[in-house]
Design an enzyme around this catalytic site. Sequence first.
Site, PDB file in Angstrom:
ATOM      1  N   ASP A  86       0.845  -1.192   0.000  1.00  0.00           N
ATOM      2  CA  ASP A  86       0.000   0.000   0.000  1.00  0.00           C
ATOM      3  C   ASP A  86       0.885   1.248   0.000  1.00  0.00           C
ATOM      4  O   ASP A  86       1.485   1.587   1.013  1.00  0.00           O
ATOM      5  CB  ASP A  86      -0.893  -0.054   1.252  1.00  0.00           C
ATOM      6  CG  ASP A  86      -1.783   1.176   1.382  1.00  0.00           C
ATOM      7  OD1 ASP A  86      -1.924   1.923   0.388  1.00  0.00           O
ATOM      8  OD2 ASP A  86      -2.344   1.366   2.478  1.00  0.00           O
ATOM      9  N   ASN A  88      -0.012   4.486  -0.621  1.00  0.00           N
ATOM     10  CA  ASN A  88      -0.566   5.774  -0.154  1.00  0.00           C
ATOM     11  C   ASN A  88      -1.277   5.641   1.192  1.00  0.00           C
ATOM     12  O   ASN A  88      -2.020   6.527   1.607  1.00  0.00           O
ATOM     13  CB  ASN A  88      -1.500   6.375  -1.210  1.00  0.00           C
ATOM     14  CG  ASN A  88      -2.716   5.498  -1.456  1.00  0.00           C
ATOM     15  OD1 ASN A  88      -2.750   4.345  -1.010  1.00  0.00           O
ATOM     16  ND2 ASN A  88      -3.719   6.019  -2.133  1.00  0.00           N
ATOM     17  N   ASP A  90      -3.794   3.979   2.519  1.00  0.00           N
ATOM     18  CA  ASP A  90      -5.238   3.994   2.755  1.00  0.00           C
ATOM     19  C   ASP A  90      -5.726   2.598   3.158  1.00  0.00           C
ATOM     20  O   ASP A  90      -6.926   2.348   3.226  1.00  0.00           O
ATOM     21  CB  ASP A  90      -5.999   4.501   1.517  1.00  0.00           C
ATOM     22  CG  ASP A  90      -5.792   3.611   0.300  1.00  0.00           C
ATOM     23  OD1 ASP A  90      -5.008   2.631   0.399  1.00  0.00           O
ATOM     24  OD2 ASP A  90      -6.407   3.872  -0.746  1.00  0.00           O
ATOM     25  N   ASP A  94      -1.879  -1.112  -3.944  1.00  0.00           N
ATOM     26  CA  ASP A  94      -2.085  -0.361  -5.184  1.00  0.00           C
ATOM     27  C   ASP A  94      -0.927  -0.595  -6.154  1.00  0.00           C
ATOM     28  O   ASP A  94       0.045  -1.277  -5.827  1.00  0.00           O
ATOM     29  CB  ASP A  94      -2.256   1.131  -4.873  1.00  0.00           C
ATOM     30  CG  ASP A  94      -1.263   1.598  -3.831  1.00  0.00           C
ATOM     31  OD1 ASP A  94      -0.057   1.420  -4.060  1.00  0.00           O
ATOM     32  OD2 ASP A  94      -1.695   2.092  -2.752  1.00  0.00           O
ATOM     33  N   ASP A 265     -10.077 -15.312 -16.910  1.00  0.00           N
ATOM     34  CA  ASP A 265     -10.919 -15.656 -15.768  1.00  0.00           C
ATOM     35  C   ASP A 265     -12.098 -16.524 -16.215  1.00  0.00           C
ATOM     36  O   ASP A 265     -12.729 -16.246 -17.236  1.00  0.00           O
ATOM     37  CB  ASP A 265     -11.446 -14.340 -15.164  1.00  0.00           C
ATOM     38  CG  ASP A 265     -12.253 -14.552 -13.909  1.00  0.00           C
ATOM     39  OD1 ASP A 265     -11.669 -15.020 -12.924  1.00  0.00           O
ATOM     40  OD2 ASP A 265     -13.459 -14.253 -13.911  1.00  0.00           O
ATOM     41  N   GLU A 325      -7.923 -20.015 -16.435  1.00  0.00           N
ATOM     42  CA  GLU A 325      -8.483 -20.530 -15.185  1.00  0.00           C
ATOM     43  C   GLU A 325      -9.393 -21.682 -15.568  1.00  0.00           C
ATOM     44  O   GLU A 325     -10.596 -21.522 -15.736  1.00  0.00           O
ATOM     45  CB  GLU A 325      -9.274 -19.452 -14.431  1.00  0.00           C
ATOM     46  CG  GLU A 325      -9.601 -19.933 -13.029  1.00  0.00           C
ATOM     47  CD  GLU A 325     -10.821 -19.295 -12.393  1.00  0.00           C
ATOM     48  OE1 GLU A 325     -11.065 -19.556 -11.204  1.00  0.00           O
ATOM     49  OE2 GLU A 325     -11.556 -18.561 -13.064  1.00  0.00           O
TER      50      GLU A 325
HETATM   51  C1  GLC Z   1     -12.663 -16.532 -10.896  1.00  0.00           C
HETATM   52  C2  GLC Z   1     -11.812 -15.722  -9.960  1.00  0.00           C
HETATM   53  C3  GLC Z   1     -12.587 -15.486  -8.706  1.00  0.00           C
HETATM   54  C4  GLC Z   1     -13.832 -14.705  -9.070  1.00  0.00           C
HETATM   55  C5  GLC Z   1     -14.631 -15.413 -10.163  1.00  0.00           C
HETATM   56  C6  GLC Z   1     -15.649 -14.517 -10.754  1.00  0.00           C
HETATM   57  O1  GLC Z   1     -12.977 -17.767 -10.392  1.00  0.00           O
HETATM   58  O2  GLC Z   1     -10.590 -16.382  -9.714  1.00  0.00           O
HETATM   59  O3  GLC Z   1     -11.844 -14.817  -7.736  1.00  0.00           O
HETATM   60  O4  GLC Z   1     -14.629 -14.530  -7.949  1.00  0.00           O
HETATM   61  O5  GLC Z   1     -13.814 -15.826 -11.222  1.00  0.00           O
HETATM   62  O6  GLC Z   1     -15.051 -13.535 -11.545  1.00  0.00           O
HETATM   63 CA    CA Z   2      -3.536   2.298  -1.390  1.00  0.00          CA
END
Ligand code: GLC
Ligand code: CA
Length: 601
Positions: A86, A88, A90, A94, A265, A325
């Site tokens: 992090d 900054n 918060d 980032d 994804d 994935e």
């Molecule tokens: C994939 C990601 C997971 C996310 C899902 C929906 O499985 O790894 O973190 O919640 O897709 O996008």
């Molecule tokens: Ca931050």
Amino acid sequence: MRKLIFVLFLLVGICACPAAGAQSESPTTQSKPSAMQSKSPATQSKSSTMKAKSSATQSKPAATADVRHWWQNAVFYEIYPRSFADSNNDGIGDLNGITSKLDYLHELGVDAIWITPFFPSPQVDFGYDVSDYENIDPIYGSLADFNQLQAAAQQRDIRVVLDLVLNHTSDQHQWFIDSRSSRNSKHRDWYIWRDGKGPNQPPNDWLSLFGGPAWTFDPKTNQYYYHFFYPQQPDLNWRNPAVKDAMFDVTHFWYDRGVAGFRLDAVDTLFEDPKLHDNPILPGKNAFGDANMEDQYNRNLPEIHEVLKGLRKIADKYDAVLIGETWTTNIDQLKNYYGANKDELELPMDFMFTMVDKLSPTEFRKQIAALNSAGGWPVYLIGNHDIERSYNRYGDGKHNDAIAKVMAGMYLTLRGTPIMYYGEEIGMQNNDPKTKAEVKDPKGKLGWPQDKGRDGERTPMQWNDKVNAGFSKTRPWLPVADNYRTHNVASELKDPNSILVFYHRLLELRHTTPALLEGDYVALNETDPNVMSYLRSYKDKAVLVVINMSAEPQQVRFDLAPQGFSASEAKTLLTTMSGMTGQIREMTLEPFSVYMGEVSR
Ligand code: GLC
Ligand code: CA
């Protein structure tokens, strides 16, 4: 820090001692794009072995079977940006935080980082609900920060891979806002809208992976929209060519900014049965109280492969990599993701390997053999942001540090590309929420207490033993795990026996040993239930890897004559055991120990 580690290696005098001249033998990493070819001073000052690695990257690949693509010899490292560093203060990590840690990653031996989504997002699914694919969420920084990260990574020879969420957008994306506004809107058919079966009855029985029905009713237009994940993540309609064009454009946008590829994804959920057949119901209920279901009609549909081929065509123009994935239940499904003509994903993740949930050489051998039989380039990982950390899954509560080295010793020496998960290299542990009120991941609220969500594996990176583990000066968005006082980067760098120093040695060895990069995988002693051993054999040399996965000392014997290596002694490269020699005819292994030695023909 670079010096510190180097001095540490010298002091410890450990056996990470790659054969001199190893690099010149290696036909490795020849296909880097031109953007990577100019070397910064930062890269030049890396240890001599790394320099050799860089200089091997200058020429274009010849079309021989021996030539490796850059992603085959690269070590990937997944960063969950909210939790890495992090800048900054918060409480949320980032992009500038990541940039500030690139030297750390470079020293560790990381060649590519995969950053999970940092695009504008309402953060319902912490970034996996994207509301604009071509920008940066202000909590993570700006496009200028991204450009800086990309340039700084490139200077260190680290490639940047982004996460591409193809299956769905956020419900706050302009496309969906327009789509739900009327039945005649321009983007209506970009999502999956259907009439209910009757009053208060969704179109069919499909369920969301995160609990409840996969359909949400929208009173504005009196129809249901489909979402495989949260209701705030409406599925795109991939049967509409406009969706495909828009998403393919997104990849161009980022490739033109220098990214080296994407992790795709949830690719298995891109298509659904247009006739909306009900899925078969299975016995029992899940953590959300829903019936168990076989996702026969909304997962793994064959149409996915056309999309992957299209994405690959674009990726190839940029020498970029596509990681998938890819949750699969059998090896044929996984094999399909490489493409019948190897024209789909280069690196479909094998979660069947990842989900071996016990330290069982028999199980690992089985999965490795299956994956090798698929004919593509294997990819191995032992953890990510959706599953319990490997430290807990494999740890026995007593020998977790030794077991963390055992797992690293195995998956980082297999034939294939490894993807590390941040913090794995220091032994980060799961820190699950203690009460339902603490849970941040919505699915953990819904599934509590059976499914506590994924907060536990997403806690802040442990940089030192100071306040908030050095992640931030402010209270972080998720609580730091308790073991940060002992398991953190600063402390482990000073301890020659730490998990982190072991990772350093191992990755150094991996980068400088042709047999570990190029060699075949040859399983040894295949009936041994406690000790996993194999050869990585390349030309006239091989690395023998021997891993005791049990809590007892074990005796093993090797006769490598059938594999063409008649020597009775190996040259020790790396081991967790003290006083270990390379007498391979009979070795006594300590509990949870790793041995690696080189044999020559
Ligand atoms: C994939 C990601 C997971 C996310 C899902 C929906 O499985 O790894 O973190 O919640 O897709 O996008
Ligand atoms: Ca931050």
